[in-house]
Design a protein around this motif. Structure first.
Motif, PDB file in Angstrom:
ATOM      1  N   GLU A  28      34.377  36.525 103.358  1.00 40.16           N
ATOM      2  CA  GLU A  28      35.189  36.992 104.489  1.00 40.16           C
ATOM      3  C   GLU A  28      35.366  35.883 105.521  1.00 40.16           C
ATOM      4  O   GLU A  28      36.474  35.672 106.029  1.00 40.16           O
ATOM      5  N   THR A  29      34.288  35.174 105.824  1.00 39.88           N
ATOM      6  CA  THR A  29      34.368  34.070 106.787  1.00 39.88           C
ATOM      7  C   THR A  29      35.338  32.997 106.312  1.00 39.88           C
ATOM      8  O   THR A  29      36.162  32.491 107.088  1.00 39.88           O
ATOM      9  N   SER A  30      35.272  32.662 105.044  1.00 35.74           N
ATOM     10  CA  SER A  30      36.158  31.631 104.489  1.00 35.74           C
ATOM     11  C   SER A  30      37.615  32.078 104.532  1.00 35.74           C
ATOM     12  O   SER A  30      38.507  31.306 104.913  1.00 35.74           O
ATOM     13  N   LEU A  31      37.863  33.323 104.135  1.00 34.97           N
ATOM     14  CA  LEU A  31      39.241  33.823 104.121  1.00 34.97           C
ATOM     15  C   LEU A  31      39.809  33.932 105.535  1.00 34.97           C
ATOM     16  O   LEU A  31      40.992  33.651 105.762  1.00 34.97           O
ATOM     17  N   ASN A  32      38.964  34.330 106.490  1.00 38.85           N
ATOM     18  CA  ASN A  32      39.420  34.423 107.880  1.00 38.85           C
ATOM     19  C   ASN A  32      39.878  33.055 108.388  1.00 38.85           C
ATOM     20  O   ASN A  32      40.867  32.946 109.122  1.00 38.85           O
ATOM     21  N   LYS A  33      39.147  32.008 107.983  1.00 35.31           N
ATOM     22  CA  LYS A  33      39.524  30.659 108.401  1.00 35.31           C
ATOM     23  C   LYS A  33      40.820  30.225 107.731  1.00 35.31           C
ATOM     24  O   LYS A  33      41.701  29.627 108.358  1.00 35.31           O
TER      25      LYS A  33
END
Length: 270
Positions: A219-224
């Motif tokens: 989720e953190t990677s996709l948000n970035k």
């Protein structure tokens, strides 16, 4: 809409997207105003969809008509629309309507993110439910002889707490239904809002269930990557063998073994 027109619409939406990030409600209102001009002028529609005319000539024709009357963004979006090919006169008008609705949803999204889109969708559904349940309202809103202003005023009273974005779409549907029943057109608008909401959902498919830690890192990677806070919908599919398939809006990132095997098979088949 034929494939040629569908491709032109896709190009127009791609061109408009950067301009929607900072748009106010005035942008879609201007797009709807241009739509009204197109719908009222068959000669203009024929000129803009004439395959014998050069793209620059068609764009220049609209620029001369709109310059000084609409914003630079509206002028640019409409000029780009006119510069592409269309299968029919109706298609370019339908595309402009889609751009207007997309601009409204972008305004709602810009202000409140997914909650803004949810509010817009809720308001439109409330309007549909009220009108569908009352035949007198249906007759009043379907009356082609009634003034557009009067129908718009009546429609907005039905959803008193509607957002400005919702008001813009409801008013557009009842004042310019373009051959449809207003409530049917609002239902079409809901479909476009729902499509926009998919931009905030990441559908993740994996071979086995991912742990909470893995989901958090993903989720953190996709948000970035997408520069917004996405909602993850995680599912499993053993047929993938390994890897992940991630879908955000219209984008699909397929990093599964199954996809690579399929590619090899296609390559071997020649």
């Amino acid at each position: 809409m034929a494939s040629v027109s569908s491709e032109s619409l896709a190009k127009a939406l791609e061109f408009a997207e950067p301009k929607l990030a900072q748009a106010s409600i005035e942008l879609p209102k201007e797009l709807f105003a241009v739509l009204e001009v197109l719908d009222a002028n068959a000669g203009l529609r024929r000129a803009l969809t004439d395959p014998a005319r050069e793209a620059a000539e068609k764009a220049s024709l609209l620029a001369q008509l709109l310059r000084g009357k609409v914003s630079a963004d509206t002028e640019a979006i409409v000029a780009q629309l006119a510069s592409t090919r269309w299968s029919s006169e109706r298609d370019i008008s339908d595309a402009l309507e889609t751009l207007g609705v997309t601009a409204v949803t972008a305004v709602a999204e810009q202000q409140d993110g997914p909650s803004g889109l949810a509010k817009l969708e809720q308001d439109l559904f409330s309007f549909i439910d009220v009108v569908r349940s009352n035949h007198e309202l249906q007759r009043a809103l379907d009356d082609a002889q009634a003034p557009a202003e009067a129908k718009s005023a009546l429609a907005l009273k039905l959803v008193p707490n509607a957002s400005k974005a919702s008001q813009a779409l409801i008013s557009q549907a009842v004042s310019a239904p373009r051959g449809l029943k207003p409530v049917t057109l609002v239902e079409r608008f809901v479909e476009l809002v729902a499509k926009r909401q998919q931009r905030w959902i990441a559908s993740v498919t994996s071979t086995v269930q991912l742990s909470q830690a893995q989901l958090s890192r993903l989720e953190t990677s996709l948000n970035k990557i997408y520069d917004r806070k996405l909602k993850l919908n995680a599912t499993t599919d053993p047929s993938l063998v390994g890897g992940l398939v991630v879908k955000v809006g219209d984008e699909v990132v397929d990093a599964s073994v199954a996809s690579r095997v399929a590619e090899l098979r296609r390559a071997l088949a020649g």
